[in-house]
Design a protein around this motif. Sequence first.
Motif, PDB file in Angstrom:
ATOM      1  N   THR A 473       0.814  -1.220   0.000  1.00  0.00           N
ATOM      2  CA  THR A 473       0.000   0.000   0.000  1.00  0.00           C
ATOM      3  C   THR A 473       0.847   1.269   0.000  1.00  0.00           C
ATOM      4  OG1 THR A 473      -0.156  -0.137   2.412  1.00  0.00           O
ATOM      5  CG2 THR A 473      -1.923  -1.154   1.139  1.00  0.00           C
ATOM      6  N   GLU A 474       2.072   1.189   0.556  1.00  0.00           N
ATOM      7  CA  GLU A 474       2.925   2.376   0.610  1.00  0.00           C
ATOM      8  C   GLU A 474       3.951   2.400  -0.529  1.00  0.00           C
ATOM      9  OE1 GLU A 474       4.680   2.627   4.448  1.00  0.00           O
ATOM     10  OE2 GLU A 474       2.764   2.872   5.482  1.00  0.00           O
ATOM     11  N   MET A 475       3.889   1.433  -1.424  1.00  0.00           N
ATOM     12  CA  MET A 475       4.807   1.397  -2.559  1.00  0.00           C
ATOM     13  C   MET A 475       4.578   2.618  -3.456  1.00  0.00           C
ATOM     14  SD  MET A 475       5.038  -1.446  -5.551  1.00  0.00           S
ATOM     15  CE  MET A 475       3.315  -1.085  -5.910  1.00  0.00           C
ATOM     16  N   ALA A 476       5.683   3.242  -3.891  1.00  0.00           N
ATOM     17  CA  ALA A 476       5.609   4.458  -4.710  1.00  0.00           C
ATOM     18  C   ALA A 476       5.923   4.133  -6.166  1.00  0.00           C
ATOM     19  CB  ALA A 476       6.566   5.522  -4.199  1.00  0.00           C
ATOM     20  N   SER A 477       5.259   4.829  -7.050  1.00  0.00           N
ATOM     21  CA  SER A 477       5.547   4.726  -8.476  1.00  0.00           C
ATOM     22  C   SER A 477       6.813   5.531  -8.783  1.00  0.00           C
ATOM     23  CB  SER A 477       4.368   5.274  -9.282  1.00  0.00           C
ATOM     24  OG  SER A 477       4.265   6.682  -9.105  1.00  0.00           O
ATOM     25  N   PRO A 478       7.370   5.407  -9.998  1.00  0.00           N
ATOM     26  CA  PRO A 478       8.538   6.238 -10.346  1.00  0.00           C
ATOM     27  C   PRO A 478       8.268   7.724 -10.185  1.00  0.00           C
ATOM     28  CG  PRO A 478       8.291   4.467 -11.955  1.00  0.00           C
ATOM     29  CD  PRO A 478       7.086   4.403 -11.058  1.00  0.00           C
ATOM     30  N   ALA A 479       6.984   8.135 -10.250  1.00  0.00           N
ATOM     31  CA  ALA A 479       6.659   9.557 -10.080  1.00  0.00           C
ATOM     32  C   ALA A 479       6.469   9.927  -8.621  1.00  0.00           C
ATOM     33  CB  ALA A 479       5.386   9.895 -10.862  1.00  0.00           C
ATOM     34  N   GLY A 480       6.587   8.939  -7.705  1.00  0.00           N
ATOM     35  CA  GLY A 480       6.468   9.222  -6.278  1.00  0.00           C
ATOM     36  C   GLY A 480       5.053   9.126  -5.738  1.00  0.00           C
ATOM     37  N   VAL A 481       4.105   8.555  -6.491  1.00  0.00           N
ATOM     38  CA  VAL A 481       2.715   8.439  -6.033  1.00  0.00           C
ATOM     39  C   VAL A 481       2.536   7.107  -5.308  1.00  0.00           C
ATOM     40  CG1 VAL A 481       0.297   8.438  -6.748  1.00  0.00           C
ATOM     41  CG2 VAL A 481       1.973   9.825  -7.994  1.00  0.00           C
ATOM     42  N   ARG A 482       1.918   7.134  -4.125  1.00  0.00           N
ATOM     43  CA  ARG A 482       1.689   5.910  -3.351  1.00  0.00           C
ATOM     44  C   ARG A 482       0.594   5.061  -3.988  1.00  0.00           C
ATOM     45  NH1 ARG A 482       0.511   7.041   2.743  1.00  0.00           N
ATOM     46  NH2 ARG A 482       0.130   4.799   2.551  1.00  0.00           N
ATOM     47  N   TYR A 483       0.748   3.720  -3.837  1.00  0.00           N
ATOM     48  CA  TYR A 483      -0.244   2.795  -4.386  1.00  0.00           C
ATOM     49  C   TYR A 483      -1.570   2.935  -3.635  1.00  0.00           C
ATOM     50  CZ  TYR A 483      -1.915  -1.464  -6.622  1.00  0.00           C
ATOM     51  OH  TYR A 483      -2.632  -2.358  -7.379  1.00  0.00           O
ATOM     52  N   GLY A 484      -1.540   2.792  -2.315  1.00  0.00           N
ATOM     53  CA  GLY A 484      -2.706   3.079  -1.476  1.00  0.00           C
ATOM     54  C   GLY A 484      -3.770   1.986  -1.471  1.00  0.00           C
ATOM     55  N   GLU A 485      -4.547   1.968  -0.382  1.00  0.00           N
ATOM     56  CA  GLU A 485      -5.632   0.993  -0.246  1.00  0.00           C
ATOM     57  C   GLU A 485      -6.760   1.266  -1.233  1.00  0.00           C
ATOM     58  OE1 GLU A 485      -6.721   1.364   3.827  1.00  0.00           O
ATOM     59  OE2 GLU A 485      -5.072   0.107   4.563  1.00  0.00           O
ATOM     60  N   GLU A 486      -6.943   2.523  -1.617  1.00  0.00           N
ATOM     61  CA  GLU A 486      -8.014   2.859  -2.548  1.00  0.00           C
ATOM     62  C   GLU A 486      -7.793   2.193  -3.905  1.00  0.00           C
ATOM     63  OE1 GLU A 486      -6.242   4.933  -0.863  1.00  0.00           O
ATOM     64  OE2 GLU A 486      -7.617   5.807   0.613  1.00  0.00           O
ATOM     65  N   ARG A 487      -6.539   2.118  -4.345  1.00  0.00           N
ATOM     66  CA  ARG A 487      -6.270   1.470  -5.637  1.00  0.00           C
ATOM     67  C   ARG A 487      -6.527  -0.032  -5.533  1.00  0.00           C
ATOM     68  NH1 ARG A 487      -3.796   2.870 -10.358  1.00  0.00           N
ATOM     69  NH2 ARG A 487      -2.892   1.161 -11.582  1.00  0.00           N
ATOM     70  N   VAL A 488      -6.182  -0.640  -4.364  1.00  0.00           N
ATOM     71  CA  VAL A 488      -6.459  -2.056  -4.168  1.00  0.00           C
ATOM     72  C   VAL A 488      -7.957  -2.312  -4.298  1.00  0.00           C
ATOM     73  CG1 VAL A 488      -6.309  -4.005  -2.583  1.00  0.00           C
ATOM     74  CG2 VAL A 488      -4.423  -2.360  -2.724  1.00  0.00           C
ATOM     75  N   GLU A 489      -8.743  -1.478  -3.620  1.00  0.00           N
ATOM     76  CA  GLU A 489     -10.190  -1.683  -3.636  1.00  0.00           C
ATOM     77  C   GLU A 489     -10.780  -1.437  -5.023  1.00  0.00           C
ATOM     78  OE1 GLU A 489     -11.662   0.804  -0.556  1.00  0.00           O
ATOM     79  OE2 GLU A 489     -11.008  -0.532   1.062  1.00  0.00           O
ATOM     80  N   ALA A 490     -10.228  -0.468  -5.754  1.00  0.00           N
ATOM     81  CA  ALA A 490     -10.724  -0.217  -7.105  1.00  0.00           C
ATOM     82  C   ALA A 490     -10.447  -1.409  -8.016  1.00  0.00           C
ATOM     83  CB  ALA A 490     -10.073   1.043  -7.679  1.00  0.00           C
ATOM     84  N   LEU A 491      -9.276  -2.026  -7.838  1.00  0.00           N
ATOM     85  CA  LEU A 491      -8.963  -3.199  -8.653  1.00  0.00           C
ATOM     86  C   LEU A 491      -9.841  -4.378  -8.276  1.00  0.00           C
ATOM     87  CD1 LEU A 491      -5.534  -4.368  -9.833  1.00  0.00           C
ATOM     88  CD2 LEU A 491      -6.935  -6.018  -8.611  1.00  0.00           C
ATOM     89  N   LEU A 492     -10.059  -4.582  -6.959  1.00  0.00           N
ATOM     90  CA  LEU A 492     -10.901  -5.700  -6.523  1.00  0.00           C
ATOM     91  C   LEU A 492     -12.333  -5.536  -7.017  1.00  0.00           C
ATOM     92  CD1 LEU A 492      -9.614  -6.157  -2.850  1.00  0.00           C
ATOM     93  CD2 LEU A 492      -8.998  -7.504  -4.872  1.00  0.00           C
TER      94      LEU A 492
END
Length: 547
Positions: A473-492
């Motif tokens: 959840t705290e993993m950052a993209s090359p641009a420095g944006v966090r993955y976050g729980e919201e992205r997990v839920e959107a994918l699920l």
Amino acid sequence: MTRRHDQRVAASGGRMTSGWWASWGGARLSLRALLAVMVVSVALGTFLATASVTLFIHESLIRDHAERTAEATAEHTFSSMFQVMSRGWGREDLEAYIDALEATYDDSPLGVALYRGDPVEALYGPVEGSREPDPVIEQALATGESQHRRDGTRQRHVMPVVAQSECLDCHVNADSGDVLGVVAVKQDLSPQLSEARAGFGWLFLIFVPLTLLAGAAAAHWLNVHLTRSLERFSAQVERVNAIGDLEDFQPRTISLGFSELNRVMHQVDALIRRLQTVAADKAVLDAHQAQLDEEQETAQRIVARATASAAREAPGVRYAYQPAAMLGGDVFLAERRPDGTLVLLLGDFTGHGIGSAVGVPALAALFYDMVRRGLDSEALLETVNDRLYRNLPPEMFLAAALFEIDCRERRLGVWSGGMPRAWLLGPGGGETRLDAEGLPLAAVPGGAVEHRRLAYHPLFAGARLIACSDGLTEMASPAGVRYGEERVEALLAHTRPGEAFDALLADVAAWRGDSEAGDDLTLLGVSFDELFAEAAEGCPRASAPSA
């Protein structure tokens, strides 16, 4: 040094027979060719500039001398006329004298012409065949000032004849200061200038080859000495082709023949001495690194052996572990109680690397022992908290999520402290959020918080569990944006439950790209249908403890 560099040095520095002109065919101009071109160009340019200035000065002197000659001729002409008129000559005598004077210069580049002014014309009348005055003559007659004109190779000097007191006896209609006439002297300087330019042309043809030869000789001398110096420099540098050569390298003090190159050579020697120190330090670091890698591999085998269990490989249980280093602080443990209940522990020690992995073997040994002895989950959590609190340093704790899967009651017990949210996926795509409600283990001593209790959820056909450590959840993209729980839920929400685990792994890899992991990452997925299919004839029993 690379092989290409060695070949380039050998080709440009070791073969004088090819000549410096051959360097023009290469992609870059060599230093030797540049010096040769500069020396020859400077020599030739200096000669041409000197010759041009000298020719200009010579032509200027010719023109100045011609002007002085014209002034002297005009003065002499006037003086002669004055002497003639002073002797009482008549008009016929004076006109004959003037004709003879002008005829004297017929075959000469110098010409003399006389023009009468208005007072003389009024008193004696015009002379038959006399020249009409041009604007320059008219200006001299009007102003009484001498005129100097240059037109290419032609020069002209116009001198007014001004009436003096001696002239008034004959020129009774004139006053002192009136212009009685003009003496015009013209010159054609083209023969002299052509002769001067021809002389300089021959001088150019003679001295240009000599200048080129002198420049080429100077360039060759410079090239020979420069090549010799560069060969010495190259030989000194080529003694070091790899880090290993630095061990036995002893800089030699050599003279390259040029003070600037000697300074560069001294700097190179100093650099090599510093590199020798760096190489020695690198050898020590390489030895330490090799020892550290070996120790980490040993520790990795110890952790893998300590955490291994048959329950971790149970049907329906999937996990993916991506440590930030060779060792990590994330841990996944699974074991069955004697009654068949499956207990899963997903944990994350503070930090990552070998420092956070030291607590994993002790935690695994304690977990497996208590679960195999049939202790309930609340007692297990309290015991683990007390043991870790006593043994871990104050700044270190364990964020953990414990899942208790009861195959008889078909229910899921959950406790989470300091971990990211987990998700219980329903068969129709709905999800139940399993948020952390407690403090991480070892954060506070036992009894400082309320008793750690599990929350139970019924399990229906098609249900699945997704849980992760904060490395996801705290993993950052090359641009420095966090993955976050919201992205997990959107994918699920847009993925079928059976494909959620693989889809999440693929999305995480795409999100991170080529950037390095900043923290350990663990993803856990449980398919309860597959897990319960193993218990069709009763819950599986715990296996015998391994040696």
